[in-house]
Write an enzyme that holds these catalytic residues in place. Structure first.
Site, PDB file in Angstrom:
ATOM      1  CD1 TRP A  15      95.870  -0.070  24.473  1.00 37.89           C
ATOM      2  CD2 TRP A  15      96.930  -0.977  22.736  1.00 37.89           C
ATOM      3  NE1 TRP A  15      97.142   0.340  24.471  1.00 37.89           N
ATOM      4  CE2 TRP A  15      97.942  -0.331  23.540  1.00 37.89           C
ATOM      5  CE3 TRP A  15      97.373  -1.703  21.563  1.00 37.89           C
ATOM      6  CZ2 TRP A  15      99.308   0.084  23.056  1.00 37.89           C
ATOM      7  CZ3 TRP A  15      98.759  -1.791  21.082  1.00 37.89           C
ATOM      8  CH2 TRP A  15      99.670  -0.987  21.755  1.00 37.89           C
ATOM      9  CG  HIS A  16      96.065  -3.424  18.487  1.00 36.26           C
ATOM     10  ND1 HIS A  16      95.908  -4.312  19.713  1.00 36.26           N
ATOM     11  CD2 HIS A  16      97.373  -3.636  18.224  1.00 36.26           C
ATOM     12  CE1 HIS A  16      97.104  -5.173  19.807  1.00 36.26           C
ATOM     13  NE2 HIS A  16      97.916  -4.731  19.213  1.00 36.26           N
ATOM     14  N   GLY A  17      93.087   0.185  18.027  1.00 37.49           N
ATOM     15  CA  GLY A  17      92.617   1.070  17.174  1.00 37.49           C
ATOM     16  C   GLY A  17      91.120   1.376  17.226  1.00 37.49           C
ATOM     17  CB  THR A  69      93.683  -7.307  23.382  1.00 39.81           C
ATOM     18  OG1 THR A  69      93.989  -7.537  24.843  1.00 39.81           O
ATOM     19  CG2 THR A  69      95.090  -7.358  22.558  1.00 39.81           C
ATOM     20  CG  PHE A  84      99.335   1.241  18.119  1.00 45.36           C
ATOM     21  CD1 PHE A  84      97.938   1.145  17.584  1.00 45.36           C
ATOM     22  CD2 PHE A  84     100.316   0.416  17.724  1.00 45.36           C
ATOM     23  CE1 PHE A  84      97.842  -0.068  16.665  1.00 45.36           C
ATOM     24  CE2 PHE A  84     100.020  -0.567  17.016  1.00 45.36           C
ATOM     25  CZ  PHE A  84      98.889  -1.050  16.461  1.00 45.36           C
TER      26      PHE A  84
END
Length: 490
Positions: free
Chosen positions: A330-332, A327, A490
């Protein structure tokens, strides 16, 4: 092009909707929407449309190969091995493209930093929204594999699902099963169109008026050079991070509001993506309310397949750590996002196995639990904000008073200048407005003078509010060129 852009609002959206309502059939409307969606996406880089089309084609073919391996009545058991192989290859291609464009540079920099060699790889532009449409297409293929939906027969309709302009680059992550029927048949009513316009303008005002101003406060206080020099006071870091905490919710939820509103205007119905997360009374509750589409994706396609909570305690903890590391990632493409994800995993594990917080638990009062949750989330946004670990360290030192700038910045003047605005922003992040609207709606259902007056207020608000919010947003966008778009990473 972004939603909070005057060209998009007064030209692109008006032109699209104006042509859309005159299309005679759903097929014609789909063709129009697909054309506008590809133009919208190409605005950020025309060659990147080819990547979106290619990935959709891979998933289109993969889903049909998977479906063809299902057993048919009287014709044997199908081919489960080929079915699983088709799923594996399709998902691997999608994830491979995501890793190539989003994480190759990060991995290369990490390796070259460790071994002290020069990075031989050229920089690659990050396709806008690749994380969103990749996850959507992966969920589609997996749902076909699980026999939860048949594959889409038309490549054009599947491409429309992936490229639909009002959710392609900024979410929410829409499941194919939730919109499959509406891709084939949908109705646009005047009532839902007006409701969609209201929802869109609410989101636009949250972005243009509130989130952008919060960004000005945060960026003016959390300046990299000043943090490095230790010239930001504890109050400056605290106020800047509080403004960032408000900004990130107002910005993210605003785009979901606008996407849902535009969906209603065009006959699509997306699930809610935010449910006032800052009113949560535990970190677990926070993640039931924040970016719901992302949380549910990881729950359904990673956490549960790993075994979820139906396993040993050790395995359960491992599953949580894997999900939250992914998680964060996924954001960066930065280690601070991994740290941010694992930070929340730690508190979720603590709440699950030690604190055992629940809405009806005894001992700690609910308001105390809300303060605890806000403190945890606030510090989490500190980790999220600074992708430079050195700057993160300077911010933490300044926060606890170990910097050199205890009284050398203008944080107290900023606080006084923006105090009323910050109060409004806090109210916008709370469920106060929908609570009041619910009470007014309930009163409008009553008989008598009170009911008549409440109905008059409701009717007036339904007509006036979208217009007022649109005017305020337009004025804010005309008068201020600072319009940051957080979703670009993203």
């Amino acid at each position: 092009m972004v939603f909070s852009n005057l060209f998009f609002i007064f030209f692109f959206l008006v032109l699209c909707y104006g042509a859309y309502v005159f299309m005679p059939t759903v097929k014609a409307r789909n063709g129009l929407l697909l054309g506008f969606s590809l133009i919208f996406y190409a605005w950020g880089g025309p060659p990147l449309v080819l990547l979106l089309c290619l990935e959709t084609l891979v998933c289109f073919l993969g889903a049909h190969i998977i479906w063809a391996q299902n057993p048919l009545p009287g014709e044997g058991d199908g081919n489960p091995r080929l079915k699983k192989l088709a799923l594996t290859v399709t998902v691997a291609i999608c994830l491979g493209l995501l890793v190539l464009y989003k994480y190759t540079g990060f991995f290369a920099e990490t390796v070259t930093g460790i071994f002290g060699i020069e990075n031989p790889l050229p920089s690659v532009a990050l396709p806008i929204g690749i994380s969103f449409y990749t996850f959507q297409l992966i969920s589609y293929v997996i749902d076909v594999y699980r026999n939860e939906t048949p594959p889409q027969r038309s490549y054009g309709r599947l491409l429309l699902y992936a490229a639909l302009f009002h959710q392609c680059i900024a979410g929410p992550i829409v499941r194919y099963v939730d919109v499959a029927k509406e891709l084939n048949s949908r109705v646009v009513s005047l009532d839902e169109t007006w409701k969609g316009m209201l929802r869109f303008t609410v989101g636009l005002a949250k972005k243009a008026v509130l989130a952008n101003t919060c960004a000005v406060i945060a960026d003016s206080l959390l300046v990299a050079d000043k943090l490095s020099a230790g010239s930001v006071s504890s109050l400056g870091v605290f106020l800047g991070m509080t403004a960032y905490m408000l900004q990130i919710y107002l910005d993210f939820s605003a785009y979901s509001d606008m996407a849902i509103g535009m969906g209603w205007m065009l006959g699509f119905h997306f699930k809610e993506n935010f449910n006032y997360p800052y009113a949560a009374d535990s970190v677990t509750d926070f993640w039931r309310r924040w970016h719901i589409s992302l949380s549910s994706f990881f729950r359904d396609y990673v956490y549960i397949p790993l075994g979820g909570n139906r396993c040993s305690v050790g395995r359960h903890i491992f599953n949580l750590l894997v999900v939250w590391m992914l998680t964060g990632f996924w954001h960066g493409a930065s280690w601070n996002f991994v740290l941010w994800g694992l930070y929340f995993a730690l508190f979720l594990i603590l709440e699950k196995f030690l604190l055992r917080l629940s809405k009806h638990g005894k001992g700690v009062g609910r308001h105390i639990r809300r303060l605890y949750t806000l403190a945890v989330v606030w510090f989490g946004w500190v980790l999220f904000r600074f992708d430079d670990m050195g700057l993160l360290g300077h911010a933490l030192k300044s926060l606890v008073g170990l910097g050199n700038g205890l009284n050398r910045d203008n944080a107290h003047f900023t606080l006084l200048n923006y105090l009323f605005f910050l109060i409004v922003a806090v109210i916008a992040c709370s469920p106060i407005a929908p609570f009041a609207a619910g009470k007014l709606t309930a009163a409008a259902r009553r008989e008598g003078k009170l009911g008549v007056a409440a109905r008059a207020v409701c009717n007036a608000a339904a007509v006036i509010l979208p217009v007022v919010l649109l005017i305020l947003s337009a004025l804010a966008l005309v008068g201020d060129s600072y319009n940051p778009f957080l979703y670009f990473r993203f």
